[in-house]
Motif scaffolding. Sequence first.
Motif, mmCIF file in Angstrom:
data_model
loop_
_atom_site.group_PDB
_atom_site.id
_atom_site.type_symbol
_atom_site.label_atom_id
_atom_site.label_comp_id
_atom_site.label_asym_id
_atom_site.label_seq_id
_atom_site.Cartn_x
_atom_site.Cartn_y
_atom_site.Cartn_z
ATOM 1 N N SER A 184 2.046 -13.488 7.242
ATOM 2 C CA SER A 184 3.380 -13.747 6.713
ATOM 3 C C SER A 184 3.644 -12.889 5.485
ATOM 4 C CB SER A 184 3.540 -15.232 6.369
ATOM 5 O OG SER A 184 2.628 -15.618 5.358
ATOM 6 N N GLY A 185 2.594 -12.598 4.711
ATOM 7 C CA GLY A 185 2.752 -11.702 3.574
ATOM 8 C C GLY A 185 3.089 -10.293 4.011
ATOM 9 N N ALA A 186 2.469 -9.853 5.101
ATOM 10 C CA ALA A 186 2.778 -8.521 5.627
ATOM 11 C C ALA A 186 4.224 -8.461 6.115
ATOM 12 C CB ALA A 186 1.814 -8.179 6.754
ATOM 13 N N ARG A 187 4.681 -9.520 6.766
ATOM 14 C CA ARG A 187 6.072 -9.544 7.232
ATOM 15 C C ARG A 187 7.047 -9.519 6.054
ATOM 16 N NH1 ARG A 187 8.861 -13.537 11.738
ATOM 17 N NH2 ARG A 187 10.996 -12.794 11.415
ATOM 18 N N ARG A 188 6.757 -10.291 5.034
ATOM 19 C CA ARG A 188 7.622 -10.311 3.848
ATOM 20 C C ARG A 188 7.681 -8.932 3.196
ATOM 21 N NH1 ARG A 188 5.309 -14.170 1.789
ATOM 22 N NH2 ARG A 188 3.881 -13.088 0.382
ATOM 23 N N ALA A 189 6.534 -8.273 3.095
ATOM 24 C CA ALA A 189 6.496 -6.932 2.512
ATOM 25 C C ALA A 189 7.299 -5.949 3.354
ATOM 26 C CB ALA A 189 5.051 -6.465 2.373
ATOM 27 N N PHE A 190 7.220 -6.099 4.674
ATOM 28 C CA PHE A 190 7.924 -5.189 5.577
ATOM 29 C C PHE A 190 9.428 -5.397 5.492
ATOM 30 C CE2 PHE A 190 9.562 -3.986 9.820
ATOM 31 C CZ PHE A 190 9.078 -2.694 9.903
ATOM 32 N N GLU A 191 9.862 -6.637 5.448
ATOM 33 C CA GLU A 191 11.292 -6.944 5.510
ATOM 34 C C GLU A 191 11.979 -6.865 4.148
ATOM 35 O OE1 GLU A 191 11.740 -9.855 9.361
ATOM 36 O OE2 GLU A 191 11.189 -10.813 7.461
ATOM 37 N N HIS A 192 11.242 -7.133 3.067
ATOM 38 C CA HIS A 192 11.906 -7.290 1.771
ATOM 39 C C HIS A 192 11.292 -6.510 0.620
ATOM 40 C CE1 HIS A 192 14.141 -10.502 3.695
ATOM 41 N NE2 HIS A 192 13.013 -11.155 3.974
ATOM 42 N N GLU A 193 10.092 -5.955 0.783
ATOM 43 C CA GLU A 193 9.396 -5.407 -0.375
ATOM 44 C C GLU A 193 9.039 -3.922 -0.235
ATOM 45 O OE1 GLU A 193 6.063 -8.011 -0.962
ATOM 46 O OE2 GLU A 193 7.336 -9.762 -1.311
ATOM 47 N N GLY A 194 9.733 -3.224 0.645
ATOM 48 C CA GLY A 194 9.588 -1.774 0.698
ATOM 49 C C GLY A 194 8.511 -1.236 1.621
ATOM 50 N N LEU A 195 7.771 -2.128 2.311
ATOM 51 C CA LEU A 195 6.714 -1.630 3.194
ATOM 52 C C LEU A 195 7.295 -0.827 4.346
ATOM 53 C CD1 LEU A 195 3.751 -1.477 4.047
ATOM 54 C CD2 LEU A 195 4.042 -3.693 5.207
ATOM 55 N N ARG A 196 8.448 -1.232 4.860
ATOM 56 C CA ARG A 196 9.035 -0.505 5.992
ATOM 57 C C ARG A 196 9.289 0.946 5.632
ATOM 58 N NH1 ARG A 196 13.899 1.019 8.218
ATOM 59 N NH2 ARG A 196 13.985 0.895 10.503
ATOM 60 N N ASP A 197 9.862 1.207 4.467
ATOM 61 C CA ASP A 197 10.137 2.579 4.059
ATOM 62 C C ASP A 197 8.840 3.357 3.872
ATOM 63 O OD1 ASP A 197 12.849 2.147 4.124
ATOM 64 O OD2 ASP A 197 12.999 1.669 1.992
ATOM 65 N N LYS A 198 7.839 2.712 3.318
ATOM 66 C CA LYS A 198 6.548 3.377 3.129
ATOM 67 C C LYS A 198 5.934 3.756 4.473
ATOM 68 C CE LYS A 198 2.025 2.648 0.974
ATOM 69 N NZ LYS A 198 1.178 1.687 0.212
ATOM 70 N N LEU A 199 5.979 2.845 5.435
ATOM 71 C CA LEU A 199 5.413 3.119 6.744
ATOM 72 C C LEU A 199 6.211 4.181 7.497
ATOM 73 C CD1 LEU A 199 4.541 -0.513 7.897
ATOM 74 C CD2 LEU A 199 2.930 1.262 7.166
ATOM 75 N N LYS A 200 7.519 4.215 7.259
ATOM 76 C CA LYS A 200 8.357 5.171 7.983
ATOM 77 C C LYS A 200 7.973 6.602 7.663
ATOM 78 C CE LYS A 200 13.070 5.687 9.621
ATOM 79 N NZ LYS A 200 14.454 5.164 9.562
ATOM 80 N N ARG A 201 7.407 6.855 6.482
ATOM 81 C CA ARG A 201 6.965 8.207 6.139
ATOM 82 C C ARG A 201 5.838 8.675 7.056
ATOM 83 N NH1 ARG A 201 7.523 6.148 0.708
ATOM 84 N NH2 ARG A 201 5.259 6.002 0.439
ATOM 85 N N HIS A 202 5.117 7.729 7.651
ATOM 86 C CA HIS A 202 4.000 8.070 8.527
ATOM 87 C C HIS A 202 4.349 7.908 10.008
ATOM 88 C CE1 HIS A 202 1.143 8.323 5.188
ATOM 89 N NE2 HIS A 202 1.741 7.269 4.688
#
Length: 265
Positions: A144-162
């Motif tokens: 659930s922490g990973a989902r929160r980071a992905f949806e609200h804390e910038g993880l999606r943008d970080k992953l999109k670079r890769h």
Amino acid sequence: MMKKHELFAGGHRLAAATWGEIGAGRPTIVMMHGGLDCITTWKDLPQALAEASGWPVLAYDRFGYGRSERLVGGREPSYRREEAGPVLGEVLCHFGIRQTLMFGHSDGGAMSVLAAAAHPELVCGVLACSPTIALDQFMVNAMSGARRAFEHEGLRDKLKRHHGDNTDTMFWGWYEPWASPSALQWDMSAEIAAVRCPVAALFGSDDEYGWRPSAVSLFQNGRMPLEVTALPAVGHHPQQRERGETIAMLQRLLGRIERNPSKNQ
């Protein structure tokens, strides 16, 4: 020098990269990335492994990751066995690899152990960093922490670079199988018991996904030469945070392989 490759394995187009010349009578270190990772998130680790071992290194983006073909549909936990068994077999065949040391992280660490069971004639050793071998409620909750980071804390943008356009399907394809309570039914104890080549497992004691159940499973079920280390004050990425210990563990593993030449024919 890194060389880029493309191949088809498991019915899908995969991107790969090599460091050093594969073949030439030497085994190859094959890297299996984690559930949110790909070739580029290894950073300079492949080159470091090649230099420390004197062996060539192969890393590839599994289906749905990095520069490989985009995932369509979801995943079931059984994808681990498919990736570590027939898909890896096709990858090794494509590159003409007859002996490999599997180096895996997290999801890829568990798959590296599965690979040793699926390909005993090809895998001469395993170095698994933070392998998520045995799951408990702590890990399911951590998703659930990973989902929160992905949806609200910038993880999606970080992953999109890769991962580019693969990012969303990649994330949910990893999240959904392991965030479900049914993930607790995952069991690879039979495969662990079947492994005979040396295995080294490196954990961080502050791993946000937990580590003790996986270490216990290796000790309880393993019949192979086994080294397990848990580094204090280290999280889920010991291969990056503690590079020196990672290389030292690799060199100890290489020594055990050399003392067991029957696994290195």
